[in-house]
Design a protein around this motif. Structure first.
Motif, PDB file in Angstrom:
ATOM      1  N   ALA A 250       0.787  -1.278   0.075  1.00  0.00           N
ATOM      2  CA  ALA A 250       0.019  -0.023  -0.099  1.00  0.00           C
ATOM      3  C   ALA A 250       0.853   1.195   0.033  1.00  0.00           C
ATOM      4  O   ALA A 250       0.598   2.354  -0.770  1.00  0.00           O
ATOM      5  CB  ALA A 250      -0.942   0.056   1.082  1.00  0.00           C
ATOM      6  N   GLY A 251       1.892   1.186   0.612  1.00  0.00           N
ATOM      7  CA  GLY A 251       2.843   2.353   0.855  1.00  0.00           C
ATOM      8  C   GLY A 251       3.754   2.546  -0.230  1.00  0.00           C
ATOM      9  O   GLY A 251       4.103   3.519  -0.635  1.00  0.00           O
ATOM     10  N   HIS A 252       4.028   1.477  -0.990  1.00  0.00           N
ATOM     11  CA  HIS A 252       5.040   1.531  -2.099  1.00  0.00           C
ATOM     12  C   HIS A 252       4.521   0.653  -3.320  1.00  0.00           C
ATOM     13  O   HIS A 252       4.936  -0.689  -3.365  1.00  0.00           O
ATOM     14  CB  HIS A 252       6.700   1.081  -1.859  1.00  0.00           C
ATOM     15  CG  HIS A 252       6.923   1.923  -0.486  1.00  0.00           C
ATOM     16  ND1 HIS A 252       6.436   1.468   0.747  1.00  0.00           N
ATOM     17  CD2 HIS A 252       7.557   2.851  -0.534  1.00  0.00           C
ATOM     18  CE1 HIS A 252       7.367   1.996   1.621  1.00  0.00           C
ATOM     19  NE2 HIS A 252       7.965   3.264   0.899  1.00  0.00           N
ATOM     20  N   ALA A 258       5.658  -7.542 -13.042  1.00  0.00           N
ATOM     21  CA  ALA A 258       7.148  -8.142 -12.652  1.00  0.00           C
ATOM     22  C   ALA A 258       7.755  -7.539 -11.583  1.00  0.00           C
ATOM     23  O   ALA A 258       8.569  -8.284 -10.772  1.00  0.00           O
ATOM     24  CB  ALA A 258       8.062  -7.713 -14.078  1.00  0.00           C
ATOM     25  N   ASP A 259       7.197  -6.485 -10.943  1.00  0.00           N
ATOM     26  CA  ASP A 259       7.677  -5.652  -9.865  1.00  0.00           C
ATOM     27  C   ASP A 259       7.655  -6.567  -8.626  1.00  0.00           C
ATOM     28  O   ASP A 259       8.225  -6.508  -7.505  1.00  0.00           O
ATOM     29  CB  ASP A 259       7.502  -4.326  -9.533  1.00  0.00           C
ATOM     30  CG  ASP A 259       8.198  -3.506 -10.638  1.00  0.00           C
ATOM     31  OD1 ASP A 259       9.380  -3.899 -11.197  1.00  0.00           O
ATOM     32  OD2 ASP A 259       7.571  -2.466 -10.925  1.00  0.00           O
ATOM     33  N   GLN A 268       8.136 -15.220  -5.851  1.00  0.00           N
ATOM     34  CA  GLN A 268       8.705 -14.542  -7.145  1.00  0.00           C
ATOM     35  C   GLN A 268       7.678 -15.040  -8.285  1.00  0.00           C
ATOM     36  O   GLN A 268       7.829 -14.359  -9.307  1.00  0.00           O
ATOM     37  CB  GLN A 268      10.246 -15.044  -7.485  1.00  0.00           C
ATOM     38  CG  GLN A 268      11.008 -14.294  -6.574  1.00  0.00           C
ATOM     39  CD  GLN A 268      12.565 -14.235  -6.933  1.00  0.00           C
ATOM     40  OE1 GLN A 268      12.865 -15.108  -8.001  1.00  0.00           O
ATOM     41  NE2 GLN A 268      13.678 -14.028  -6.011  1.00  0.00           N
ATOM     42  N   THR A 269       7.259 -16.160  -7.915  1.00  0.00           N
ATOM     43  CA  THR A 269       6.325 -16.470  -9.200  1.00  0.00           C
ATOM     44  C   THR A 269       5.106 -15.602  -9.415  1.00  0.00           C
ATOM     45  O   THR A 269       4.449 -15.826 -10.393  1.00  0.00           O
ATOM     46  CB  THR A 269       5.860 -17.997  -8.855  1.00  0.00           C
ATOM     47  OG1 THR A 269       5.097 -17.986  -7.664  1.00  0.00           O
ATOM     48  CG2 THR A 269       7.035 -18.982  -8.675  1.00  0.00           C
ATOM     49  N   ILE A 275      -2.278 -15.257  -9.771  1.00  0.00           N
ATOM     50  CA  ILE A 275      -2.792 -14.479  -8.508  1.00  0.00           C
ATOM     51  C   ILE A 275      -2.073 -13.302  -8.426  1.00  0.00           C
ATOM     52  O   ILE A 275      -2.709 -12.165  -7.592  1.00  0.00           O
ATOM     53  CB  ILE A 275      -2.434 -15.303  -7.254  1.00  0.00           C
ATOM     54  CG1 ILE A 275      -2.956 -14.968  -5.896  1.00  0.00           C
ATOM     55  CG2 ILE A 275      -0.816 -15.576  -7.063  1.00  0.00           C
ATOM     56  CD1 ILE A 275      -2.825 -15.620  -4.729  1.00  0.00           C
ATOM     57  N   GLY A 276      -0.881 -13.002  -8.914  1.00  0.00           N
ATOM     58  CA  GLY A 276      -0.278 -11.730  -9.073  1.00  0.00           C
ATOM     59  C   GLY A 276      -0.901 -10.921 -10.181  1.00  0.00           C
ATOM     60  O   GLY A 276      -0.868  -9.769  -9.820  1.00  0.00           O
ATOM     61  N   ALA A 277      -1.384 -11.371 -11.112  1.00  0.00           N
ATOM     62  CA  ALA A 277      -2.283 -10.577 -12.102  1.00  0.00           C
ATOM     63  C   ALA A 277      -3.548 -10.150 -11.027  1.00  0.00           C
ATOM     64  O   ALA A 277      -3.947  -8.753 -11.419  1.00  0.00           O
ATOM     65  CB  ALA A 277      -2.687 -11.364 -13.258  1.00  0.00           C
TER      66      ALA A 277
END
Length: 391
Positions: A250-252, A258-259, A268-269, A275-277
């Motif tokens: 939330a702060g950064h 990819a970040d 890292q996956t 789930i990252g998307a």
């Protein structure tokens, strides 16, 4: 008291509930597992009145719990007695969307009878019945089948002991005239709003130092995403993302998926999976938190400066004295935030200035704040005394 064998079929359960529905009260307890799930996994339900007791296996194939759930949530003629029943009530709410009502919690009642703020069940049983509980089965795996006789005996004891304690407690509450003190507490405990896991307010459980609307807006969006992911997967929310990682996101906020590989606490996956998307979609869709949703500043209690803080400390001392004098748990009389508001000059909407709390504590608290009462030491005992201004 007749103790039934473990109930594993619908017909036996329906017959039991038909009989219990005629009782003035039933005692209720549950055994559950929640270490690896979002929702508590109900493993056993125990119930009793003064004549019979039973444990019900909700994991038994084909068993219909409807008569039991109906008894607990739809029958207002039967009082439901629990001890520290918040998690038991949560389980019933998750199954039905309703809570047991009317409700009586013996831990809350013990506060009115001078037994501390959070007396444990074994101490309660010992103090009222003189019975020492064998805690050997306390941390058992309740989801494993079959349950052995020792497990069932331990579980049944939770409601059979309670069915003997409750009438004794009720009689003492009547003699002391303190039964009415508990009505508001029991209604609050039975309020369904306490058990609804609303994803839109999940952000309020996560601590962040920033008050920027953009940061809090992202916090709200990410916390909601985590809650929905945890519910869908039936996993503890910490298994999805931990609170400190949410606060960091939330702060950064990462600019692209990819970040996510660089974020401490994330796999890292996530930089390339679904789930990252979904997490990035939540971050990108976040909007600044509206002004009317901003949390109050902790340092903005009305007028509570250094002097007000000292007055609040005096009120807390008064609370300890008054609770000692009438033999009741301080938390039942007043909360710390209410004392601070009173010290800051607020008078409207405070529970300590209403009903029985005003009679037992609020009147003296108001007199102390307004100069009509002072502390004194008489015969080595700290007491309160009226001032000349009061006279």
């Amino acid at each position: 008291m007749h103790v039934h064998p473990l109930i594993t079929d619908s017909a036996t359960l329906a017959n039991l509930c038909a009989r219990l529905s005629q009782a003035p009260f039933v005692t209720v307890d549950t055994e559950f597992m929640r270490e690896s799930t979002y929702y508590p996994e109900l493993c056993l339900i125990q119930i009793a009145d003064t004549e019979e007791a039973a444990a019900i296996d909700p994991m038994a194939p084909g068993i219909d719990l409807t008569p039991l759930l109906t008894l607990l949530t739809d029958n207002d003629d039967v009082l439901k007695v629990v001890h520290a029943g918040g998690q038991d009530i949560e389980i019933i709410y998750n199954l039905t969307g309703r809570t047991p009502h009317p409700l009586f919690d013996t831990q809350v009642a013990a506060m009115a009878l001078g037994q501390g703020e959070q007396i444990g069940y074994s101490n309660l049983v010992d103090s009222w019945l003189g019975v020492q509980i064998d805690k050997g089965a306390r941390f058992t795996d309740w989801a494993r089948r079959p349950l052995d006789a020792r497990q069932i005996e331990y579980a049944i004891g939770d409601v059979t002991h309670l069915s003997k304690i409750f009438p004794k407690m009720l009689e003492r509450l009547r003699k002391t005239g303190r039964g009415a003190w508990l009505d508001q507490e029991m209604e609050r405990l039975a309020d369904p709003a306490n058990y609804a896991n609303d994803p839109d307010v999940a952000w309020k459980r996560v601590r962040v130092s920033s008050r920027k609307p953009e940061v809090l807006g992202r916090l709200k969006a990410i916390a909601k995403w985590r809650e929905l992911e945890a519910q869908a997967k039936d996993l503890p929310r910490g298994r999805i993302v931990k609170d400190e990682t949410i606060a960091d996101l939330a702060g950064h906020a990462p600019r692209k998926q990819a970040d996510l590989a660089k974020v401490r606490g994330l796999s890292q996956t996530w930089a390339g999976n679904d789930i990252g998307a979904r997490l990035m979609a939540a971050i990108e869709g976040a909007r600044p938190l509206p002004e009317d949703e901003m949390p109050p500043r902790e340092d903005r209690k009305p007028g509570l400066g250094k002097e007000g803080a000292l007055v609040a400390d005096l009120l807390k001392l008064l609370l300890k004295i008054r609770a000692r004098d009438i033999d009741v748990a301080p938390r039942l009389l007043a909360r710390g935030d209410e004392l601070e508001l009173l010290a800051a000059g607020q008078r409207d909407g405070l529970q300590i200035l209403q009903g029985w709390r005003f009679d037992q504590f609020g009147r003296d608290a108001l007199d102390l704040v307004e100069g009509r009462m002072a502390f004194a030491v008489l015969n080595g005992r700290l007491t309160m005394t009226r001032t000349e201004a009061a006279a």
